[in-house]
Design an enzyme around this catalytic site. Structure first.
Site, PDB file in Angstrom:
ATOM      1  N   ASP A 102      15.620-114.753 -43.586  1.00 47.87           N
ATOM      2  CA  ASP A 102      14.833-114.962 -43.038  1.00 47.87           C
ATOM      3  C   ASP A 102      13.706-115.365 -43.290  1.00 47.87           C
ATOM      4  O   ASP A 102      13.024-114.261 -43.117  1.00 47.87           O
ATOM      5  CB  ASP A 102      14.916-114.411 -41.171  1.00 47.87           C
ATOM      6  CG  ASP A 102      14.720-115.248 -40.623  1.00 47.87           C
ATOM      7  OD1 ASP A 102      13.857-115.725 -40.028  1.00 47.87           O
ATOM      8  OD2 ASP A 102      15.881-115.044 -39.357  1.00 47.87           O
ATOM      9  N   ASP A 204      11.433-119.338 -39.801  1.00 44.15           N
ATOM     10  CA  ASP A 204      10.973-119.006 -38.373  1.00 44.15           C
ATOM     11  C   ASP A 204      10.002-119.955 -37.502  1.00 44.15           C
ATOM     12  O   ASP A 204       8.488-119.940 -38.356  1.00 44.15           O
ATOM     13  CB  ASP A 204      10.880-117.349 -38.879  1.00 44.15           C
ATOM     14  CG  ASP A 204      10.779-116.550 -37.319  1.00 44.15           C
ATOM     15  OD1 ASP A 204      11.671-116.405 -36.552  1.00 44.15           O
ATOM     16  OD2 ASP A 204       9.539-116.309 -36.713  1.00 44.15           O
ATOM     17  N   GLU A 284      13.193-123.032 -38.438  1.00 41.66           N
ATOM     18  CA  GLU A 284      13.823-123.375 -36.732  1.00 41.66           C
ATOM     19  C   GLU A 284      12.745-123.992 -36.055  1.00 41.66           C
ATOM     20  O   GLU A 284      11.751-123.955 -35.340  1.00 41.66           O
ATOM     21  CB  GLU A 284      13.541-121.780 -36.811  1.00 41.66           C
ATOM     22  CG  GLU A 284      13.627-121.538 -35.154  1.00 41.66           C
ATOM     23  CD  GLU A 284      12.624-119.786 -34.640  1.00 41.66           C
ATOM     24  OE1 GLU A 284      13.597-119.847 -32.870  1.00 41.66           O
ATOM     25  OE2 GLU A 284      12.019-119.940 -34.810  1.00 41.66           O
ATOM     26  N   HIS A 341      20.702-115.319 -31.978  1.00 45.02           N
ATOM     27  CA  HIS A 341      19.678-113.930 -31.735  1.00 45.02           C
ATOM     28  C   HIS A 341      18.640-114.242 -30.564  1.00 45.02           C
ATOM     29  O   HIS A 341      18.544-113.026 -29.754  1.00 45.02           O
ATOM     30  CB  HIS A 341      19.676-113.403 -33.083  1.00 45.02           C
ATOM     31  CG  HIS A 341      18.590-114.066 -33.516  1.00 45.02           C
ATOM     32  ND1 HIS A 341      17.829-114.770 -34.125  1.00 45.02           N
ATOM     33  CD2 HIS A 341      16.768-113.843 -33.239  1.00 45.02           C
ATOM     34  CE1 HIS A 341      16.530-115.212 -34.402  1.00 45.02           C
ATOM     35  NE2 HIS A 341      15.832-114.479 -33.770  1.00 45.02           N
ATOM     36  N   ASP A 342      18.218-115.591 -30.174  1.00 42.42           N
ATOM     37  CA  ASP A 342      17.751-115.487 -29.601  1.00 42.42           C
ATOM     38  C   ASP A 342      18.216-116.201 -28.181  1.00 42.42           C
ATOM     39  O   ASP A 342      17.161-116.409 -26.965  1.00 42.42           O
ATOM     40  CB  ASP A 342      16.922-116.761 -29.912  1.00 42.42           C
ATOM     41  CG  ASP A 342      15.428-115.821 -30.505  1.00 42.42           C
ATOM     42  OD1 ASP A 342      15.353-114.523 -30.501  1.00 42.42           O
ATOM     43  OD2 ASP A 342      15.316-116.930 -31.236  1.00 42.42           O
TER      44      ASP A 342
HETATM   45  C1  GLC Z   1      11.877-117.012 -33.858  1.00 45.29           C
HETATM   46  C2  GLC Z   1      13.001-115.752 -33.549  1.00 45.29           C
HETATM   47  C3  GLC Z   1      12.524-114.294 -32.439  1.00 45.29           C
HETATM   48  C4  GLC Z   1      11.075-114.381 -32.667  1.00 45.29           C
HETATM   49  C5  GLC Z   1      10.192-115.377 -32.936  1.00 45.29           C
HETATM   50  C6  GLC Z   1       8.817-114.378 -33.913  1.00 45.29           C
HETATM   51  O1  GLC Z   1      11.401-117.679 -32.770  1.00 45.29           O
HETATM   52  O2  GLC Z   1      14.042-116.823 -33.889  1.00 45.29           O
HETATM   53  O3  GLC Z   1      13.838-113.943 -32.507  1.00 45.29           O
HETATM   54  O4  GLC Z   1      11.214-113.374 -31.914  1.00 45.29           O
HETATM   55  O5  GLC Z   1      10.309-116.007 -33.968  1.00 45.29           O
HETATM   56  O6  GLC Z   1       8.994-114.194 -34.963  1.00 45.29           O
END
Ligand code: GLC
Length: 577
Positions: A102, A204, A284, A341-342
């Site tokens: 990631d 990310d 993402e 995970h979010d």
């Molecule tokens: C992305 C991740 C999340 C994180 C954010 C900041 O959205 O999936 O878990 O808190 O980025 O890095």
């Protein structure tokens, strides 16, 4: 129309996201690690997944649980050593499983050496690696921009008298990607992993990389509280749509800014220096523009809009497919997911409290049969659910901690504030993986305090060991369906064709590749349904059904569907149609 041989590995693969902290604790400290993950590779192979996306496992102060990286080219001590990682990578490769890291590009941790140097003085050579601004003429932050995780997006560095910008927590300062040295340094870390054999990256928060250089104030009136909960609360598709539009206005100048496509092209160039196998980038973000022309930016971009509802219905999915597939450049490949995970776990997010198990199976069938690469989230395969935490000390997700304090400051009682935080905290969907009906659900040894509480429902059949022994379990359902997908060229590569588009309760479509056509019918309701299909074939050979026998020839002119039935049938060679 595609043939199997035209497809790339990342187009046919099923991806599985591991949240390292919660997957398997190999050294008994209550936190997952590579020793634990290594021991579970056989499990993953038997599940039938083809690629793993690891949430960040790099050194981090864990303000954002690994998404605040303090060193990109090493492994966090709590997860093991670089050698442990190598062993895991080799073990995965030996089983035909690829591994993606990631990559957090928008920001680093405030403890990263780059930022420590940057904040030393205004003339430090790394000053410009981050986004520094003077206070506004009246004092205070340079403008009214918000952090997506609460409060202002600007934090004053007392020593140097300037503010630094952070889209997320104040411990996650944004990098200044307009500085070529930043690129050079990050690409060097990227190459470190590619040289080692890592198969790619999930990128990310791509959309947040650049800001409008004029720093205009936003005009949104979205409250801070709404900003914090917008992505997390269970809401109808209509409500979400309204909030998303407002969220877009709030972050108008902080997201999706020019420059990001050039940057993605450059990163793609780095990836393309490697081959055998081809390395892959998954963004993402949901914006189709990140595919570039389909070959020069990201390989995959998540179909997040599909997730944005509290119930997967035929009309919802059809509309999503029309929009999504219609907008893709012809060389681009879709990517579907319903959990990560979010987000609230699939079973909790799309359940109705009555048929949660059946609806979770429908959700999986959906991501495995729609056109595109499916991405699953660890624990989904045993039907793990969200865990509602009871008190503020248990919270590990600082976004929820911020919401708790905000609510308290607005007059909420402890119980009220905690109830709000418990509903949105990402902790609820990050609890330890449930391996067995035993102490700590087999995640950590007995007596160890795990980093987040284990969901007590492990004792009620939601664990791997019990489900492995039960032919009708969710786990065995996942295994069978993954196997069916792998052996059906049309499910891997076929074009999507909607059928019976007015049907309210079932979702029917074909997938057609050069080798095969499949008919997929998902009864998304508790009531039995009757579907009529006027196709060139009168029968389908059943490849998978929750109600009919595999291998049987099933009449499809009139197809009777059981409650929540999942039916996948083969219509025969595509050319006969
Ligand atoms: C992305 C991740 C999340 C994180 C954010 C900041 O959205 O999936 O878990 O808190 O980025 O890095």
């Amino acid at each position: 129309m595609k043939r199997m041989t035209d497809l790339k590995w990342w187009q046919t693969a099923t991806f599985y996201q591991i949240y390292p902290r919660s997957f398997a604790d190999g050294n008994g400290d209550g936190i997952g690690d590579f020793k634990g993950m290594l021991a579970k590779l056989d499990y993953l192979q038997s599940l039938g997944i083809d690629a793993i996306w690891l949430s960040p496992c790099f050194p981090s102060p864990n303000v954002d649980l690994g998404y605040d990286v303090s060193g990109y080219a090493s492994i966090a001590p709590e997860y093991g050593t670089l050698d442990d990682f190598r062993q895991f990578l080799d073990g995965a490769h030996a089983r035909g499983i690829r591994v993606l890291h990631d990559l957090v590009v928008n920001h680093t941790s405030d403890q990263h050496a780059w930022f420590r140097q940057s904040r030393q003085s205004r003339d430090n050579p790394k000053r410009d690696w981050y986004v520094w601004r003077d206070p506004s003429p009246t004092g205070g932050p340079p403008n009214n921009w918000h952090s997506a995780f609460g409060g202002s997006a600007w934090t004053l560095d007392e020593a140097t008298g300037q503010y630094y910008y952070h889209f997320f927590f104040k411990e996650q300062p944004d990098l200044n990607w307009r500085n070529p040295d930043v690129k050079r340094a990050m690409w060097a870390d990227v190459r470190f992993w590619l040289d080692m054999g890592v198969d790619g990256f999930r990128l990310d928060a791509v959309g947040t990389v650049f800001e409008d250089p004029a720093y205009p104030p936003h005009k949104s009136t979205l409250s801070e509280r709404e900003t914090l909960v917008v992505w997390r609360e269970k809401r109808s598709a209509e409500e979400l749509q309204v909030l998303m539009t407002e969220f877009g206005r709030m972050f108008e100048y902080q997201m999706g800014q020019p420059g990001v496509h050039e940057l993605m092209k450059e990163l793609r160039g780095v990836m393309d220096e490697y081959s055998h196998p081809e390395r892959v980038l998954i963004g993402e973000d949901e914006n189709i523009a990140y595919y570039g022309n389909g070959q020069d930016e990201l390989h995959l971009v998540f179909n997040f809009p599909l997730m944005r509802t509290d119930r997967q219905t035929p009309a919802w999915v059809r509309a999503n497919q029309v929009e999504r597939l219609g907008a893709l450049p012809s060389a681009a490949w879709p990517c579907n997911t319903l959990g990560n995970h979010d987000r609230s776990r699939v079973k909790s997010a799309y359940g109705n409290g009555k048929h949660d198990d059946a609806l979770a199976r429908i959700s999986l069938a959906l991501v495995l049969t729609l056109r595109g690469t499916p991405v699953l989230y660890n624990g989904e395969e045993i039907g793990m659910t969200d865990l509602l935490l009871g008190n503020v000390e248990q919270l590990r997700d600082n976004q929820a901690v911020n919401l708790y304090h905000l609510a308290r400051s607005e007059g909420a009682t402890d119980t009220e504030a905690m109830a709000m935080a418990a509903r949105i905290t990402r902790d609820r969907n990050r609890t330890p993986m449930q391996w067995a009906n035993g102490p700590n659900a087999g995640f950590s040894p007995a007596g160890v305090v795990t980093w987040l509480p284990v969901n007590p429902n492990y004792a009620h059949g939601i664990n791997v060991a019990d489900q492995a022994a039960d032919g009708g379990s969710m786990l065995n359902f996942y295994r069978r369906l993954l196997h069916v997908r792998k052996s059906a060229p049309a499910l891997l590569g076929g074009d999507y064709g909607a059928l019976n588009v007015d049907a309210r309760d079932y979702f029917a479509f074909t997938r057609t590749s050069a080798e095969q056509t499949c008919l997929i019918v998902l009864n998304m309701s508790a009531e039995p349904q009757t579907a009529h299909f006027d196709l060139a074939h009168t029968h389908a050979r059943c490849l998978f059904s929750t109600a009919k026998g595999t291998g049987e020839a099933i009449g499809i002119a009139t197809l009777m569907l059981a409650s929540f039935e999942i039916f996948i049938g083969e219509l025969g060679p595509a050319k006969q149609l």
